[in-house]
Design a protein around this motif. Sequence first.
Motif, PDB file in Angstrom:
ATOM      1  N   LEU A 298     -13.483-119.763  56.355  1.00  0.00           N
ATOM      2  CA  LEU A 298     -12.590-119.266  55.302  1.00  0.00           C
ATOM      3  C   LEU A 298     -12.621-120.164  54.076  1.00  0.00           C
ATOM      4  CD1 LEU A 298      -9.489-118.160  57.410  1.00  0.00           C
ATOM      5  CD2 LEU A 298     -11.158-116.676  56.280  1.00  0.00           C
ATOM      6  N   PRO A 303     -15.425-114.048  55.470  1.00  0.00           N
ATOM      7  CA  PRO A 303     -14.375-113.384  56.253  1.00  0.00           C
ATOM      8  C   PRO A 303     -14.456-113.729  57.739  1.00  0.00           C
ATOM      9  CG  PRO A 303     -15.474-111.823  54.789  1.00  0.00           C
ATOM     10  CD  PRO A 303     -16.285-113.082  54.766  1.00  0.00           C
ATOM     11  N   LEU A 316      -5.083-117.330  60.349  1.00  0.00           N
ATOM     12  CA  LEU A 316      -5.406-116.010  59.793  1.00  0.00           C
ATOM     13  C   LEU A 316      -4.183-115.385  59.123  1.00  0.00           C
ATOM     14  CD1 LEU A 316      -7.697-114.555  62.590  1.00  0.00           C
ATOM     15  CD2 LEU A 316      -8.381-115.186  60.268  1.00  0.00           C
ATOM     16  N   ALA A 319      -4.123-117.125  55.723  1.00  0.00           N
ATOM     17  CA  ALA A 319      -5.288-117.125  54.833  1.00  0.00           C
ATOM     18  C   ALA A 319      -6.067-115.815  54.794  1.00  0.00           C
ATOM     19  CB  ALA A 319      -6.241-118.263  55.250  1.00  0.00           C
ATOM     20  N   TYR A 320      -6.076-115.056  55.897  1.00  0.00           N
ATOM     21  CA  TYR A 320      -6.863-113.813  55.924  1.00  0.00           C
ATOM     22  C   TYR A 320      -6.289-112.871  56.984  1.00  0.00           C
ATOM     23  CZ  TYR A 320     -11.030-110.897  55.319  1.00  0.00           C
ATOM     24  OH  TYR A 320     -11.895-109.854  55.018  1.00  0.00           O
ATOM     25  N   GLN A 322      -6.178-109.810  57.226  1.00  0.00           N
ATOM     26  CA  GLN A 322      -7.009-108.635  57.529  1.00  0.00           C
ATOM     27  C   GLN A 322      -7.877-108.850  58.767  1.00  0.00           C
ATOM     28  OE1 GLN A 322      -6.893-110.272  54.657  1.00  0.00           O
ATOM     29  NE2 GLN A 322      -6.258-108.851  53.036  1.00  0.00           N
ATOM     30  N   GLY A 323      -8.079-110.125  59.148  1.00  0.00           N
ATOM     31  CA  GLY A 323      -8.953-110.414  60.273  1.00  0.00           C
ATOM     32  C   GLY A 323      -8.238-110.576  61.604  1.00  0.00           C
ATOM     33  N   GLU A 346     -12.344-109.451  50.220  1.00  0.00           N
ATOM     34  CA  GLU A 346     -12.727-110.817  49.876  1.00  0.00           C
ATOM     35  C   GLU A 346     -11.671-111.821  50.334  1.00  0.00           C
ATOM     36  OE1 GLU A 346     -13.632-111.300  45.782  1.00  0.00           O
ATOM     37  OE2 GLU A 346     -15.356-109.931  45.822  1.00  0.00           O
ATOM     38  N   VAL A 347     -12.140-113.012  50.635  1.00  0.00           N
ATOM     39  CA  VAL A 347     -11.259-114.101  51.040  1.00  0.00           C
ATOM     40  C   VAL A 347     -10.794-114.838  49.789  1.00  0.00           C
ATOM     41  CG1 VAL A 347     -11.085-116.241  52.376  1.00  0.00           C
ATOM     42  CG2 VAL A 347     -12.526-114.357  53.200  1.00  0.00           C
ATOM     43  N   ASP A 348      -9.498-115.036  49.681  1.00  0.00           N
ATOM     44  CA  ASP A 348      -8.981-115.827  48.564  1.00  0.00           C
ATOM     45  C   ASP A 348      -9.348-117.301  48.771  1.00  0.00           C
ATOM     46  OD1 ASP A 348      -7.823-113.635  47.334  1.00  0.00           O
ATOM     47  OD2 ASP A 348      -5.936-113.867  48.423  1.00  0.00           O
ATOM     48  N   CYS A 350      -8.960-120.684  49.722  1.00  0.00           N
ATOM     49  CA  CYS A 350      -7.972-121.281  50.633  1.00  0.00           C
ATOM     50  C   CYS A 350      -7.948-122.798  50.499  1.00  0.00           C
ATOM     51  CB  CYS A 350      -8.305-120.917  52.085  1.00  0.00           C
ATOM     52  SG  CYS A 350      -8.492-119.150  52.391  1.00  0.00           S
TER      53      CYS A 350
END
Length: 372
Positions: A298, A303, A316, A319-320, A322-323, A346-348, A350
Amino acid sequence: MADRSLTVLQLLPALEAGGVERGTLELAAGLVKAGHRSMVVSGGGQLVSRLTGQGSEHIEWPIGNKSLWTLRWVWRLRDLVRQNNVDILHARSRLPAWLAYLAWRGLPAGKRPRFVTTVHGLYSTGRYSRIMTRGEAVIAVSEAAQRYVLENYPGTDIKRVHLIERGIDPQVYPFGYRPPESWLSRWYQEHPFLLERQVLTLPGRITRLKGHLDFLQLLARLIRSDLPVYGLIVGGEDPRHVGYMREVRQSVQQLGLDSAVTFTGHRMDLRDIYAVSNLVYSLSSRPESFGRTVCEALSMGVPVIGYDHGGVGDTLAKAYPQGRVAPGSLEALENTTRRLLEDPVEVDHCQFTTVQDMIDQTLSLYRQLLDS
């Protein structure tokens, strides 16, 4: 006290690959860099040369062997501590922690070093694991590890439990990293078929905990529906789990995945492999305290899909999200994979705890203990 050089002795079962070992080496290197004396007792392993090359001292004793004979090291450890004027005795695993505790308790109260334990895992609860809460300071490597201690050992003084998260090096895993052309050229010469596939990567040692069988089932489901995917299993074989590796390879054959998955073995270029992956996975069957590979990927903007429990779920969620996938649900795993392959999110950028943050916070804790 702030200006005095410290002697720190860390104990762990062995110096092979793994999160405990990585944390030990990172702290050891930080201690040496800061002008302190770093000593490590372990049963040896492939990382010893790296440890000593960074300036630490290594004493090879089989303190990870689960045998009554291992208790004989208590007296030798007590002598080692006394002869080297150890300031901090830092245990990172349960059996070494018992040996350290017994050696420490056998010293006169005024001659003892400060005793520190680090809770790296979400261990099975009971008296054996309780030793990890007996440190004068107890370091929890994540919020999940901190919850584990406070929920399962409610008698632990909360003031002794210190959250010091494991760190990653943002210079090693920079956001938007792209491998050098020389590496890409070699990689695609070795794996030309990856140019036409979406790459799904599962990093981690080949142990049952890491979810390789779920990953293979996922690949089989996706390939049956004609999705152009290819699986990379990146991690070394554990000699203690030969039977499991045999089971994994049999599963590859039974699912017809011989041309759809590669076992890369242990790699030093994991960062580059992350960078050429469409998705990275963390599928541990049991909750883990900290998902280092999740943070690394990340941090680079790659992703990650992972089972939503323990430290991986915490990371997750922040930070993400969606995963996140319900643990053990192959249907949810397949659906989430399809969704992110068809419509990538897309991953912001982090910000994770850095290795230097972890070192600084640990050194600060050592100083507090010695000053108190």
